[in-house]
Scaffold this motif. Structure first.
Motif, PDB file in Angstrom:
ATOM      1  N   ILE A   1     -12.564  27.489   6.219  1.00  0.00           N
ATOM      2  CA  ILE A   1     -13.311  28.431   5.370  1.00  0.00           C
ATOM      3  C   ILE A   1     -12.454  29.654   5.054  1.00  0.00           C
ATOM      4  N   GLN A   2     -11.743  30.129   6.039  1.00  0.00           N
ATOM      5  CA  GLN A   2     -10.880  31.297   5.859  1.00  0.00           C
ATOM      6  C   GLN A   2      -9.775  31.019   4.853  1.00  0.00           C
ATOM      7  N   ALA A   3      -9.152  29.838   4.930  1.00  0.00           N
ATOM      8  CA  ALA A   3      -8.089  29.484   3.986  1.00  0.00           C
ATOM      9  C   ALA A   3      -8.632  29.325   2.575  1.00  0.00           C
ATOM     10  N   ALA A   4      -9.837  28.767   2.442  1.00  0.00           N
ATOM     11  CA  ALA A   4     -10.421  28.569   1.113  1.00  0.00           C
ATOM     12  C   ALA A   4     -10.822  29.891   0.474  1.00  0.00           C
ATOM     13  N   VAL A   5     -11.270  30.862   1.275  1.00  0.00           N
ATOM     14  CA  VAL A   5     -11.759  32.131   0.724  1.00  0.00           C
ATOM     15  C   VAL A   5     -10.621  33.126   0.519  1.00  0.00           C
ATOM     16  N   THR A   6      -9.740  33.252   1.519  1.00  0.00           N
ATOM     17  CA  THR A   6      -8.697  34.287   1.469  1.00  0.00           C
ATOM     18  C   THR A   6      -7.315  33.732   1.142  1.00  0.00           C
ATOM     19  N   GLY A   7      -7.098  32.425   1.339  1.00  0.00           N
ATOM     20  CA  GLY A   7      -5.772  31.854   1.111  1.00  0.00           C
ATOM     21  C   GLY A   7      -4.779  32.186   2.200  1.00  0.00           C
ATOM     22  N   LYS A   8      -5.222  32.713   3.323  1.00  0.00           N
ATOM     23  CA  LYS A   8      -4.340  33.094   4.422  1.00  0.00           C
ATOM     24  C   LYS A   8      -4.546  32.174   5.614  1.00  0.00           C
TER      25      LYS A   8
ATOM     26  N   PRO B   1      -4.628  31.669   9.917  1.00  0.00           N
ATOM     27  CA  PRO B   1      -5.364  32.424  10.943  1.00  0.00           C
ATOM     28  C   PRO B   1      -4.603  33.628  11.473  1.00  0.00           C
ATOM     29  N   ILE B   2      -3.289  33.495  11.657  1.00  0.00           N
ATOM     30  CA  ILE B   2      -2.521  34.613  12.217  1.00  0.00           C
ATOM     31  C   ILE B   2      -2.361  35.726  11.185  1.00  0.00           C
ATOM     32  N   SER B   3      -2.008  35.367   9.954  1.00  0.00           N
ATOM     33  CA  SER B   3      -1.843  36.394   8.916  1.00  0.00           C
ATOM     34  C   SER B   3      -3.163  37.077   8.584  1.00  0.00           C
ATOM     35  N   PHE B   4      -4.260  36.345   8.701  1.00  0.00           N
ATOM     36  CA  PHE B   4      -5.561  36.961   8.448  1.00  0.00           C
ATOM     37  C   PHE B   4      -5.905  37.981   9.519  1.00  0.00           C
ATOM     38  N   VAL B   5      -5.650  37.644  10.776  1.00  0.00           N
ATOM     39  CA  VAL B   5      -5.929  38.581  11.854  1.00  0.00           C
ATOM     40  C   VAL B   5      -5.018  39.800  11.747  1.00  0.00           C
TER      41      VAL B   5
END
Length: 284
Positions: free
Chosen positions: A266-273, A275-279
């Motif tokens: 879900i995170q990759a689909a919404v933000t394109g990032k 897990p580590i880069s998102f955090v």
């Protein structure tokens, strides 16, 4: 009178005719048997009432998935990691209604349909020697446990792979395939002497053979926990108590990994990032 007795005796195998003092009696109770024939029993035998299903009670010592939740009766806590979670009732065993015979009196203007006299529940957890369809019951608890455990193991590997690859190479897991197509097959930045197409064929053949062999196993326990020198080389599961503890720990980690990878997707689909880069950019 002789005709009536002969008909009643003949119908003993197919069902017990309940005699009625009135002229138009033809109700038949669905009861099979090979015992001795007794007209007196036929006159007094009544259809048994439908069995009352007891309401499942919540054991105070049992852990459930949500505080105060009531586990369904088919999840009795005997399975490792059973927390009574089945909100849609997918694991409920198949139930079949048992009916009386319909009224078959030709002298009646209308024959009454038979009533429900019982409920039978079928729980088939047997494994058939058919590698592509080992379970005859698609919605069986044993098959659900097998699917949950296998998907959880893949999720644990996928979660660890997504985190480690992004930490070591800086490439997110959803972009790894793009890099392989452009720069060729590599592993942790090291080139591999295979093309991407060759790697796909190797994976299909190897995993296909492993799954074929696993489905050929008819022992329910070995299908999930094969053990032996390949899957338990240190003999950690030799003690029954330790084995139960390890099985519980595995199913807990498997469920956590499935939820974690769902969040990654879900995170990759919404933000394109990843897990580590998102955090890392969460507070920015």
């Amino acid at each position: 009178m002789a005709t009536t007795t002969t008909s009643a005796a003949t119908s003993h195998f197919f069902g017990t005719r309940i005699s009625n003092p009135t002229r138009s009696s033809g109700r038949v109770q669905a009861r099979f048997g090979f015992g001795g024939f007794s007209p007196k029993k036929l006159l007094t035998k009544k259809a048994p009432p439908a069995p009352k299903r007891p309401k499942p009670k919540l054991d105070s010592d049992r852990l459930v998935w949500f505080p105060g939740a009531e586990a369904p009766e088919w999840l009795d806590g005997t399975m490792i990691g059973d927390r009574g979670f089945d909100p849609f009732g997918f694991g409920k065993p198949a139930e079949y209604l048992q009916f009386e015979y319909d009224s078959l009196d030709q002298n009646l203007a209308k024959n009454v349909a038979g009533d429900v006299i019982g409920i039978s529940r079928v729980e088939n957890a047997e494994v058939n020697p058919t590698p592509f369809q080992p379970y005859s019951e698609v919605f069986g608890l044993q098959r659900f446990r097998e699917c949950e455990l296998i998907h959880g193991r893949w999720a644990m590997l996928g979660t660890l792979g997504a985190l480690s690859v992004e930490a070591l190479t800086g490439v997110t897991w959803q972009d790894a395939g793009k890099v392989e197509l452009v720069e060729g097959a590599s592993y942790l930045g090291l080139p591999l002497p295979f093309s991407l197409t060759t790697l796909i064929w190797i994976e299909v053949l190897v995993i296909g053979y492993i799954e074929f062999q696993r489905n050929a196993e008819l022992d329910v326990e070995k299908r999930l926990y094969p053990g032996g020198k390949f899957f338990d080389p240190l003999g950690l599961a030799s003690d029954p108590e330790e084995k139960a503890r390890l099985q519980l720990a595995e199913i807990k980690h498997a469920r956590l990994a499935m939820v974690a990878f769902l969040i990654f997707a879900i995170q990759a689909a919404v933000t394109g990032k990843g897990p580590i880069s998102f955090v890392a950019t969460f507070n920015k």
